[in-house]
Write an enzyme that holds these catalytic residues in place. Structure first.
Site, PDB file in Angstrom:
ATOM      1  N   LYS A   1       0.834  -1.200   0.000  1.00  0.00           N
ATOM      2  CA  LYS A   1       0.000   0.000   0.000  1.00  0.00           C
ATOM      3  C   LYS A   1       0.868   1.249   0.000  1.00  0.00           C
ATOM      4  CE  LYS A   1      -3.780   2.162   2.649  1.00  0.00           C
ATOM      5  NZ  LYS A   1      -4.667   2.012   3.821  1.00  0.00           N
TER       6      LYS A   1
ATOM      7  N   SER B   1      -9.381   2.269   2.935  1.00  0.00           N
ATOM      8  CA  SER B   1      -8.501   2.952   2.007  1.00  0.00           C
ATOM      9  C   SER B   1      -7.494   2.025   1.334  1.00  0.00           C
ATOM     10  CB  SER B   1      -7.752   4.061   2.758  1.00  0.00           C
ATOM     11  OG  SER B   1      -6.911   3.521   3.777  1.00  0.00           O
TER      12      SER B   1
ATOM     13  N   SER C   1     -10.011  -0.019   7.194  1.00  0.00           N
ATOM     14  CA  SER C   1      -9.419  -0.063   5.862  1.00  0.00           C
ATOM     15  C   SER C   1      -8.786  -1.389   5.473  1.00  0.00           C
ATOM     16  CB  SER C   1      -8.387   1.058   5.711  1.00  0.00           C
ATOM     17  OG  SER C   1      -9.019   2.312   5.786  1.00  0.00           O
TER      18      SER C   1
END
Length: 395
Positions: free
Chosen positions: A35, A112, A136
Site C-alpha cells: 500500500k 482505504s 481499511s
C-alpha cells in the site's frame, strides 16, 4: 508506470528503483504488493495524493513491517493505490482511476487499502499490505471476498508508514488463502490465547442492511457455531453504538488533522470530495471534546476487556452488507459508510484485533462475518478463521 497487465487499477507504481531484494524464508515464492503509505527503500511514498508524492523524498529505508515480509522471502512487485491520505472507506480516489473489485466488478472495492484488496482478489499478488484505522483492512476484505485482520493496536510497528490517526492506526494484510494468511501471521505474532466463548450483540446484528443481508448473516452465524461452538447473547453495552461511533469519529478526525493539517494548509491541495470535509471537521474538534471522548473510549475499552476476558470472542457483521454499487451516488455511499463505521469502530476504539472471514454472499457479492477478540489474540483469530473456512470447504 504500474505493472502490466493491471486490469483492476490496483497499482500506482511497479518495483522499479526499489531496493527490496527478498531473502529465503517462509514466504519464498509469494508476491507482495505494498500500500502506498509504506516506505520502500529507493521509492517515494505518495499517500494517495499527487502533491504529497511530488514533494516526498525518496525513502532511505523500508518500513520495518514490510522489511519483515521481505526478510521472510516475499517478492515485492509494486505499490498499490490508497484512498487519498488514507481517509476514506469506499475505495474512490479523485486523483486516480477507480480500482475494480474483481469479486464484484459493479461494486466498490472498499478502502482505504483499495488497491491492495483489488490486487489480491484479482490474482495479481499473493499478499498485499494495508492499514486499518477505521476499517481499511476489514471493509475491503469483506467487499472483495478476502481474509483481513485488524491487528492489536501497537503490536506491529508502524515506523516508515504515513500516519492518519496514530492511536487508531494498525498494520494489516490481505490474502485469499488461509494457509498463506497464517504464514504471514506467524512472522508477526507469538502464540496467542485460545478463544473459547463466543458472544453476539443484538445492537450490532441489527445494523445489517435488509432482509437478504440478515438472512445471509444468520446463515454465516450458524456456520461459525457449527465450527466453533454456541454463540451466546452478550448483555447490552453501557455505551450506545451511536455514542461510540461519535467518539470514534471525533477522535479520529482530530488526530487526522494533527497529522496532515500542516500539509493541507500549506497551499491548495485539491482534496477529493468527502476527504476534504472530513479533514475540515477534524480541524474543528476542540481539545476539551477530545478529553471527554477519550474518557468515553477508556471506559468502553475497560468494559469490553472485562466482557471478553482472556478467551471471549464477539461475533458481528463486518459491514452492513455487500459493497455498495459503483454507480450509487455520493449520499448513498456516505450513508453506507456511517452505518459501517458503527460496526467497525469497536475494534478501533478498544485497540483489540478483529478478523473478517469471507463466508457469505448477497446478490452474488461477498459479505464477511467478523470475530473480535482480546488484545494479543491475533494469531488465535487467524487460526480459528482458518478452521471455520476449512469446515466449510474454503481453506
Amino acid at each position: 508506470m504500474p505493472p502490466l497487465p493491471d486490469p483492476f487499477n490496483a497499482f500506482v507504481a511497479d518495483a522499479q528503483g526499489a531496493d527490496a531484494e527478498p531473502k529465503t524464508g517462509s514466504l519464498s515464492g509469494l508476491s507482495l504488493a505494498v500500500k502506498d503509505i509504506f516506505d520502500v527503500k529507493g521509492q517515494k511514498t505518495g499517500g494517495g495524493n499527487p502533491q504529497m508524492l511530488a514533494e516526498a523524498a525518496t525513502a532511505a529505508s523500508t518500513a520495518p513491517a514490510i522489511r519483515a515480509l521481505l526478510d521472510a522471502g516475499a517478492r515485492y512487485i509494486g505499490r498499490t493505490q490508497t484512498d487519498e491520505l488514507a481517509f476514506s472507506l469506499m475505495g474512490d480516489n479523485a486523483h486516480y482511476p477507480r480500482p475494480v473489485n474483481p469479486a464484484a466488478p459493479e461494486r466498490a472495492t472498499g478502502g482505504s487499502s483499495s488497491g491492495s484488496a483489488a490486487a489480491v482478489a484479482g490474482g495479481l499478488a499473493d499478499i498485499a499490505s494495508g492499514s486499518d484505522t477505521g476499517g481499511s483492512i476489514r471493509a475491503p476484505a469483506s467487499f472483495c471476498g478476502l481474509l483481513g485482520l485488524r491487528t492489536t493496536h501497537g503490536l506491529i510497528p508502524l515506523e516508515g508508514a504515513m500516519p492518519l490517526a496514530p492511536s487508531f492506526d494498525t498494520f494489516g494484510w490481505f490474502a485469499k488463502d488461509a494457509e498463506v494468511y497464517e504464514r504471514v501471521g506467524r512472522i508477526f505474532f507469538a502464540q496467542g490465547g485460545r478463544p473459547g466463548r463466543l458472544f453476539r450483540l443484538g445492537a450490532l446484528d441489527a445494523l445489517v442492511l435488509g432482509g437478504a443481508e440478515a438472512g445471509e448473516y444468520g446463515r454465516m452465524l450458524r456456520l461459525v457455531e457449527e465450527a466453533s461452538g454456541p454463540v451466546r447473547e452478550m448483555p447490552a453495552l453501557a455505551h450506545a453504538i451511536d455514542d461510540l461511533y461519535g467518539c470514534f469519529r471525533r477522535l479520529q478526525a482530530r488526530e487526522a488533522w494533527a497529522a496532515h493539517g500542516t500539509f493541507i494548509s500549506a497551499k491548495e491541495r485539491r482534496l477529493g470530495p468527502g476527504v476534504k470535509e472530513r479533514f475540515e471537521f477534524g480541524r474543528t474538534v476542540a481539545a476539551d471534546t477530545a478529553v471527554e471522548e477519550t474518557r468515553r473510549r477508556t471506559a468502553f475499552r475497560a468494559e469490553l476487556a472485562d466482557r471478553l476476558g482472556d478467551d471471549g470472542l464477539l461475533v458481528l457483521p463486518t459491514v452492513p452488507g455487500p459493497a455498495p454499487r459503483r454507480d450509487a451516488g455520493f449520499d448513498a455511499q456516505q450513508a453506507y459508510r456511517e452505518r459501517a463505521l458503527r460496526l467497525l469502530c469497536l475494534s478501533g476504539l478498544s485497540g483489540f484485533p478483529q478478523i473478517t472471514i469471507p463466508l457469505g454472499r448477497v446478490d452474488g457479492a461477498p459479505f464477511g462475518i467478523s470475530l473480535l477478540g482480546p488484545a494479543g489474540s491475533d494469531l488465535a483469530l487467524i487460526r480459528l478463521a482458518r478452521r471455520i473456512l476449512a469446515a466449510n470447504g474454503k481453506d
